[in-house]
Write a protein that holds these residues in place. Structure first.
Motif, PDB file in Angstrom:
ATOM      1  N   PHE A 145       0.832  -1.202   0.000  1.00 36.21           N
ATOM      2  CA  PHE A 145       0.000   0.000   0.000  1.00 36.21           C
ATOM      3  C   PHE A 145       0.869   1.255   0.000  1.00 36.21           C
ATOM      4  CE2 PHE A 145      -2.439  -3.317   2.243  1.00 36.21           C
ATOM      5  CZ  PHE A 145      -3.512  -3.407   1.364  1.00 36.21           C
ATOM      6  N   VAL A 182      -3.763   4.123  -1.495  1.00 35.32           N
ATOM      7  CA  VAL A 182      -4.982   4.044  -0.693  1.00 35.32           C
ATOM      8  C   VAL A 182      -5.310   5.309   0.088  1.00 35.32           C
ATOM      9  CG1 VAL A 182      -4.985   1.542  -0.478  1.00 35.32           C
ATOM     10  CG2 VAL A 182      -3.754   2.923   1.226  1.00 35.32           C
ATOM     11  N   THR A 183      -4.396   6.250   0.176  1.00 37.84           N
ATOM     12  CA  THR A 183      -4.708   7.485   0.902  1.00 37.84           C
ATOM     13  C   THR A 183      -3.822   8.599   0.374  1.00 37.84           C
ATOM     14  OG1 THR A 183      -5.080   8.414   3.128  1.00 37.84           O
ATOM     15  CG2 THR A 183      -3.121   7.035   2.842  1.00 37.84           C
ATOM     16  N   ILE A 195     -10.781   1.408  -1.284  1.00 34.78           N
ATOM     17  CA  ILE A 195     -10.252   1.942  -0.023  1.00 34.78           C
ATOM     18  C   ILE A 195     -10.117   3.462  -0.137  1.00 34.78           C
ATOM     19  CG2 ILE A 195      -8.361   1.825   1.635  1.00 34.78           C
ATOM     20  CD1 ILE A 195      -7.691  -0.942   0.359  1.00 34.78           C
ATOM     21  N   LEU A 196      -9.478   3.903  -1.235  1.00 32.99           N
ATOM     22  CA  LEU A 196      -9.331   5.342  -1.440  1.00 32.99           C
ATOM     23  C   LEU A 196     -10.689   5.994  -1.634  1.00 32.99           C
ATOM     24  CD1 LEU A 196      -7.382   7.742  -1.842  1.00 32.99           C
ATOM     25  CD2 LEU A 196      -7.424   7.239  -4.282  1.00 32.99           C
ATOM     26  N   ALA A 237      -6.792   5.309   5.568  1.00 33.59           N
ATOM     27  CA  ALA A 237      -7.239   4.104   4.880  1.00 33.59           C
ATOM     28  C   ALA A 237      -7.100   2.935   5.830  1.00 33.59           C
ATOM     29  CB  ALA A 237      -6.373   3.867   3.642  1.00 33.59           C
ATOM     30  N   VAL A 245      -6.582  -1.045   6.033  1.00 28.26           N
ATOM     31  CA  VAL A 245      -6.144  -2.159   5.191  1.00 28.26           C
ATOM     32  C   VAL A 245      -5.754  -3.332   6.076  1.00 28.26           C
ATOM     33  CG1 VAL A 245      -5.294  -0.605   3.380  1.00 28.26           C
ATOM     34  CG2 VAL A 245      -3.720  -1.405   5.157  1.00 28.26           C
ATOM     35  N   LEU A 267      -4.685  -2.375   9.722  1.00 29.30           N
ATOM     36  CA  LEU A 267      -3.895  -1.167   9.863  1.00 29.30           C
ATOM     37  C   LEU A 267      -4.626   0.032   9.303  1.00 29.30           C
ATOM     38  CD1 LEU A 267      -0.415  -2.370   8.572  1.00 29.30           C
ATOM     39  CD2 LEU A 267      -1.353  -2.466  10.886  1.00 29.30           C
ATOM     40  N   LEU A 294      -3.651   3.713   7.542  1.00 30.56           N
ATOM     41  CA  LEU A 294      -2.562   4.467   6.909  1.00 30.56           C
ATOM     42  C   LEU A 294      -3.060   5.858   6.593  1.00 30.56           C
ATOM     43  CD1 LEU A 294      -1.420   1.904   4.167  1.00 30.56           C
ATOM     44  CD2 LEU A 294      -0.670   2.080   6.549  1.00 30.56           C
ATOM     45  N   THR A 295      -2.170   6.843   6.719  1.00 33.89           N
ATOM     46  CA  THR A 295      -2.565   8.204   6.378  1.00 33.89           C
ATOM     47  C   THR A 295      -1.344   9.001   5.983  1.00 33.89           C
ATOM     48  OG1 THR A 295      -3.860  10.106   7.136  1.00 33.89           O
ATOM     49  CG2 THR A 295      -2.332   9.164   8.701  1.00 33.89           C
ATOM     50  N   VAL A 327       1.284   4.951  10.368  1.00 35.69           N
ATOM     51  CA  VAL A 327       0.674   3.624  10.428  1.00 35.69           C
ATOM     52  C   VAL A 327       0.153   3.405  11.841  1.00 35.69           C
ATOM     53  CG1 VAL A 327       1.116   1.148  10.307  1.00 35.69           C
ATOM     54  CG2 VAL A 327       2.218   2.691   8.693  1.00 35.69           C
TER      55      VAL A 327
END
Lengths: 344, 344
Positions: free
Chosen positions: A97, A132-133, B40-41, B48, B50, B57, B59-60, B154
């Motif tokens: 990801f 994904v972000t 996801i996006l 997000a 995942v 998790l 994520l950003t 994360v």
């Protein structure tokens, strides 16, 4: 003069501090490591290995400020995806990801942003990862140069994999997957509007398929992998030599370099070893798996011109030498200062 | 006019496309979502979720371009750490690891970079996260404005947690943890060198302790959380109303706003609802857990002035209204255009 790091002397940040060479390392050692003190960051790999909820993950990030943004073989978007995929892959992780953050200068054509996004999407698809972000910031005209992209990535490190310069030891050999210097020289040629009648393209590529092939062939005999981007092969080998406390001897005759790249480098008085690559891989392996790894690399589309280029020796710890084509030996320094700003 | 998104009409990126409001959303919908198409996006949360190796998790990522870089209550480094911690926390994740990528303009004093790094380290320590990987690029003078920082993070989402606007339904109520508008007005005051004799400071703070307290108190009754940064409370509530297909009614009398913030906003003709916050939290909860969540928030140092400020209704799907102090009702639009560039 050796390639060893010195305490930071400069009072202002210079272009050389972004070179990926000695000055970059000095900035990190002097400013970031003391502040962010932790053993994971201190390992100074291009990716961090952490445990989260029982899974071993690799994390990495890179900003991309390449100028120009479009070039033969790729663009800033493809570079941003491949660069982050590669930083995960060389740590033995399977990239999964990505995040993507855009800093845009007011006035950038929307169409250009769309082209970059589509290029990133294509590169992500090819590498088998998902974006994904994300985030977008816009700054006023003159506060940024067009477009900067920062990608971060998360990958999964399969159980049992342990790669890194701490595993490199005398007797190991080092391979590269193909000709070096293509990316840097392609950008440089474009930027300076040289017209050599050459058709040089960036080598930008996602290396995760190749790294998996190498790990399958070499198993635990694969010691460490690096993608020699900013600072080139010279920076990567110097970092390995210092981190592993070994001497590395690079055999110039074995290092693949395209004639065009060699010609531009000679004209400009730069070393192909100091030039950025975006689809090249250095692999340190135990001698006994070298031929299996070489065969696996050559069987992969991104490794057809793979070669064994260096050996790891006891010798002088932390030093890299080149055995020249005429039979002499000279030190290969940690690149100092900035030769090619905004190469990635 | 409604707050609904339109197809992107502009041919060039404008400051408003970085506002966090309607234009930002239109840019994302028009350029990034079609390219990076994945579910996801497309959820368009600030993080997000995942699955990796059996772990869930979050994520950003966010870029920080705030100007000026130092301000009462914080600086670009503290903002970068807290902003990423908060984007993870509002997704119900426990923030663990951060990356930090620096784009530096040639000539930045090294001492300033060191101050920023130390500030990031302090913020990371306070939030209980580690900065484990990074990158530094340097661009020539004039190609960036001093320093931009992109952090990615994360976090681990504990089993059973499911937060997001998809869970918001009529009958829910919405809480905020304290007075809104502090960050944006503090920066604005500083930038314009207003001298109101005021002592306004940014509210930048890591919210992960508070979000855990809320989740402990409210359990499955906690529907969604958001940190109303760029675009302020107005953007967050409009996004929720649209994503959940509900109407939201904000009770102006209940929304905490400092007198100084109200005064500056009135003077400049801006709405406190549109102003960025960096330590505020909107929480949508089922009515039956509202008092327990409110009590938990008020017991936390970052929630002493927490209040129930809005209710979720069937009404007109996708719309946000304000019940004014004089008893009327008016729509609260998705902020359009850019009022406060480079606020974060």
């Amino acid at each position: 003069m050796t390639g060893r790091l010195q305490p930071l002397r400069e009072r202002h940040v210079l272009l050389g501090h972004g070179s990926g060479g000695k000055m970059s390392a000095e900035l990190v050692q002097s400013v970031f490591l003391p502040a962010f003190e932790n053993p994971i960051l201190a390992a100074l790999n291009d990716q961090a290995a952490v445990s989260v909820g029982g899974a071993r993950l690799a994390l990495t990030t890179d900003s991309f400020v390449v100028s120009p943004r479009f070039f033969p073989g790729g663009d800033i978007g493809r570079l941003a995806v491949n660069g982050t995929v590669n930083d995960l892959a060389v740590g033995g992780a399977q990239p999964l990801f990505l995040s993507a953050a855009f800093i845009v200068e007011e006035g950038l054509p929307v169409e250009e942003l769309r082209r970059v996004a589509e290029s990133m999407a294509a590169a992500a698809h090819e590498a088998g990862v998902q974006i994904v972000t994300g985030d977008t910031k816009v700054v006023e005209r003159g506060a940024a140069d067009g477009l900067f992209i920062t990608t971060a990535g998360v990958g999964l490190i399969p159980p049992g994999r342990d790669l890194g310069p701490h595993r490199i030891r005398p007797g190991d050999v080092i391979l590269v997957n193909g000709p070096i210097g293509d990316h840097g020289v392609a950008i440089l040629t474009l930027r300076h509007e040289f017209d050599f009648g050459l058709s040089l393209a960036s080598d930008t590529a996602a290396l995760n398929g190749l790294t998996e092939a190498i790990l399958s062939a070499g198993g635990g005999g694969v010691r460490a992998m690096r993608d020699p981007t900013r600072g080139g092969v010279a920076a990567s080998l110097n970092e390995w030599a210092q981190a592993a406390g070994v001497q590395i001897l690079l055999d110039e005759a074995q290092v693949p370099v395209r004639d065009e790249v060699r010609a531009v480098c000679e004209l400009l008085g730069i070393e192909p070893y100091n030039v950025a690559n975006e689809g090249k891989l250095l692999v340190a392996v135990a001698a006994e798996v070298a031929s299996a790894v070489l065969a696996a690399m050559r069987a992969h589309p991104l490794g057809r011109e793979a070669a064994v280029v260096a050996e790891v020796q006891e010798g002088e710890a932390g030093m890299v030498f080149v055995r020249t084509q005429v039979g002499g030996t000279r030190p290969l320094e940690y690149p100092s200062g900035e030769q090619l700003p905004r190469i990635c």
